[in-house]
Every structure is written in C-alpha cells, then in structure tokens.
Design an enzyme around this catalytic site. Structure first.
Site, PDB file in Angstrom:
ATOM      1  N   ASP A   1      45.706  38.388  38.401  1.00  0.00           N
ATOM      2  CA  ASP A   1      44.654  37.973  37.205  1.00  0.00           C
ATOM      3  C   ASP A   1      45.351  37.592  35.998  1.00  0.00           C
ATOM      4  O   ASP A   1      44.686  37.805  35.092  1.00  0.00           O
ATOM      5  CB  ASP A   1      43.805  38.810  37.346  1.00  0.00           C
TER       6      ASP A   1
ATOM      7  N   CYS B   1      22.789  37.925  47.311  1.00  0.00           N
ATOM      8  CA  CYS B   1      23.595  37.925  46.014  1.00  0.00           C
ATOM      9  C   CYS B   1      22.991  36.527  44.881  1.00  0.00           C
ATOM     10  O   CYS B   1      22.581  37.022  43.623  1.00  0.00           O
ATOM     11  CB  CYS B   1      25.076  37.545  45.993  1.00  0.00           C
TER      12      CYS B   1
ATOM     13  N   ASP C   1      28.269  44.443  38.778  1.00  0.00           N
ATOM     14  CA  ASP C   1      28.369  44.649  40.205  1.00  0.00           C
ATOM     15  C   ASP C   1      27.282  44.217  41.144  1.00  0.00           C
ATOM     16  O   ASP C   1      27.368  44.214  42.279  1.00  0.00           O
ATOM     17  CB  ASP C   1      28.971  46.008  40.494  1.00  0.00           C
TER      18      ASP C   1
ATOM     19  N   CYS D   1      25.933  41.076  42.244  1.00  0.00           N
ATOM     20  CA  CYS D   1      25.981  40.454  43.493  1.00  0.00           C
ATOM     21  C   CYS D   1      26.889  40.920  44.319  1.00  0.00           C
ATOM     22  O   CYS D   1      26.769  40.648  45.766  1.00  0.00           O
ATOM     23  CB  CYS D   1      26.678  39.057  42.888  1.00  0.00           C
TER      24      CYS D   1
END
Length: 310
Positions: free
Chosen positions: A133, A194, A242, A244
């Site tokens: 990342d 979601c 958090d 979804c």
C-alpha cells in the site's frame, strides 16, 4: 516439474511459513482492461483531494515500469481480523479494525523483505521489490488476477474463506513463475448490503466507490474542515470505517488473526468518550506511537471527534 512450476511451489511454501493466508501468482503485464476504468474513476474526481491517485498513471497499470524486467506479480493476503472484541456500541467512538495495532506497513514490509531474501537463497539472484500500500500498484486487481479473490460491490477484494478483513501485499519480481488461474466469478450475486449500509452513499455502482464520499477519506485523507453535508453520517467512526465490511455476509468466515503485533495498545481498552474528547498530545503519542492513526495526527483526530458531537 518445470522450473516455473517449482518456483511457484517454493514461493507459496515460503509465504505460508511467514504467516500469509493466501498467495497468488500472476504474469506481470499491462493491465489493459483496468486502464479505462481507472481513467474514468479519475475523470469523475472520485479520488477527491487524494492527488497521489492521479500520479504515475502508467506505473499503476504496468508493473514493468516499477521493477526492471518484471515477469511476475505475487499477491499475498495477511489477516488482521481482531483477536479481541473492539468498541462497537452505539455510543462508542471507533477506529477501523486495522488501526488498533501496530502499523501494518512495517509489519508486512518486514515479512516481504524476509520472503525475498529467502527466495534469493533458495533460487538464486532475483531482482524485485516489495509493496504494501505504498506505491502505485493496483493491488486488488492483481490479487484478482492471481486467483485469491474477487472484487466485491464495495470495491474491496473478497475471499470465500475469510471475507475481507485482511491486508494485501505484493512482490514484483523478475523471475518467470507459473501463474494461477484468475478469479472470474462474482460471488456477491444479488446482495447489496454494503451499498445499502453506506451512510454517505459512497458506493455509486457495483465495484465503484466515490472515494471523496467515503468516511475513511473524510477521517484520514481530507486535511481541511469536514463538510457540513456529512454531519451526522459518520456513525461514530473517528478514523477509517468498517461499515461495508461489517455488513458483508462473507465476513462471517473471518477468523481472529495470529499476529501479536496487531493487538490493541492496552490503554485503548479503557478509553471512554470523554477520554477521547479530552485526548492530549502525550496520550496520543503513547497510544499511537507505532500505529497507522499517526497519519491523521492529533489535530486531525480531534477534528474528527469534534465533528461526531451532536
């Protein structure tokens, strides 16, 4: 067994020994299908003020521009689903689950460097780089190409054995390795949990998230004042979000991680809403010394906490 097959077996064995739950292999080449999708996402300004997302467009799509002679992208999954119960009540102020323990960049980068080192000892001179990342790599797309999951409606990589509470990491190497079969099936089906649960309507269509509307963007990436239009929509998330993932049926398969470094700082367990609202530089520095929360700085965290007040 051919050499590329043998190398694939060695890579997967080493990854398992280092604690990675899944390891997938893909041929390093230009992401032709993803190019127009990325361009369209940027043109719609879904990256908001994340200017870095528009940088290095070609490098995002072509791993050979990141590593000379790149032939293989190895994608890895590392579980971070919490070992301990975290604050989740209606009054609790919350951090995204990944942010309670040690900063994952350091934990996983160390493992990737160890993996590359072991590979070089077992196989010989290999050129490559580790990514966590931290560079223009389309990690979810590479993970899908390597067969370790599919892209859900929330745009995250989903895995049938463990859901989505995991970090993705990559090794891009100049070694020819037998690739895995890409994931082509969408196991989300007609589920829209979601999409329906997102309080800021950030999921604009299946697999596409308007990053500039995401609670994680507001609480981490946005450096200016939070927009009044989002007031009352954060559901007590002060760093990341958090939602979804919490509503995703696939996360019923999530199992606690086995990484001691991801355990929350002991002082976090006793933090009340009042403690958060009155957090000092000393407390912030002590609790988040080695945490990803440092990214927002004390000033940013205080801004987020103030924004959550009625």
């Amino acid at each position: 067994m051919s050499l590329p097959d043998k190398y694939a077996s060695i890579i997967k064995s080493i990854s398992k020994g280092l604690g990675f739950e899944f390891c997938g292999i893909a041929k390093a080449k230009f992401l032709e299908k993803e190019a127009p999708l990325l361009e369209n996402w940027l043109n719609k300004n879904y990256h908001g003020q994340m200017a870095y997302m528009a940088n290095h467009f070609d490098k995002r799509l072509d791993p050979t521009l990141l590593v000379d002679g790149a032939k293989t992208v190895v994608s890895l999954i590392y579980n971070y689903y919490p070992i301990e119960k975290l604050p989740s009540g209606p009054e609790d102020l919350k951090l995204a689950k990944y942010a309670y323990g040690r900063d994952y960049h350091f934990v996983i980068k160390e493992k990737l460097n160890a993996m590359l080192s072991v590979l070089q000892k077992e196989i010989g001179e290999i050129g490559g780089r580790a990514f966590v990342d931290s560079a223009p790599v389309m990690e979810r797309q590479w993970a899908q190409r390597s067969g370790i999951g599919w892209l859900g409606k929330n745009s995250l990589l989903l895995n049938r054995s463990m859901g989505s509470f995991f970090f993705l990491a990559e090794l891009i190497i100049d070694l020819e390795v037998t690739p895995d079969i890409p994931s082509t099936k969408d196991y989300c089906g007609s589920c829209t949990r979601c999409v329906d649960a997102c309080p800021t309507d950030a999921i604009t269509e299946a697999g596409v998230v308007d990053g500039s509307k995401c609670i994680s963007y507001f609480t981490i990436e946005l450096k200016e004042e939070l927009p009044l239009s989002a007031k009352g929509k954060f559901e007590n998330w002060m760093f990341g979000c958090d939602i979804c993932q919490d509503v995703c049926p696939w996360n019923r398969f999530a199992k606690p991680n086995r990484e001691p470094k991801f355990l929350p700082h002991p002082d976090l367990k006793n933090m009340t809403v009042k403690d958060w609202e009155e957090i000092t530089a000393e407390t912030f520095g002590k609790i988040f010394q080695k945490s990803a929360v440092k990214r927002t700085k004390l000033q940013g965290l205080k801004r987020n906490i103030d924004f959550l007040k009625p």
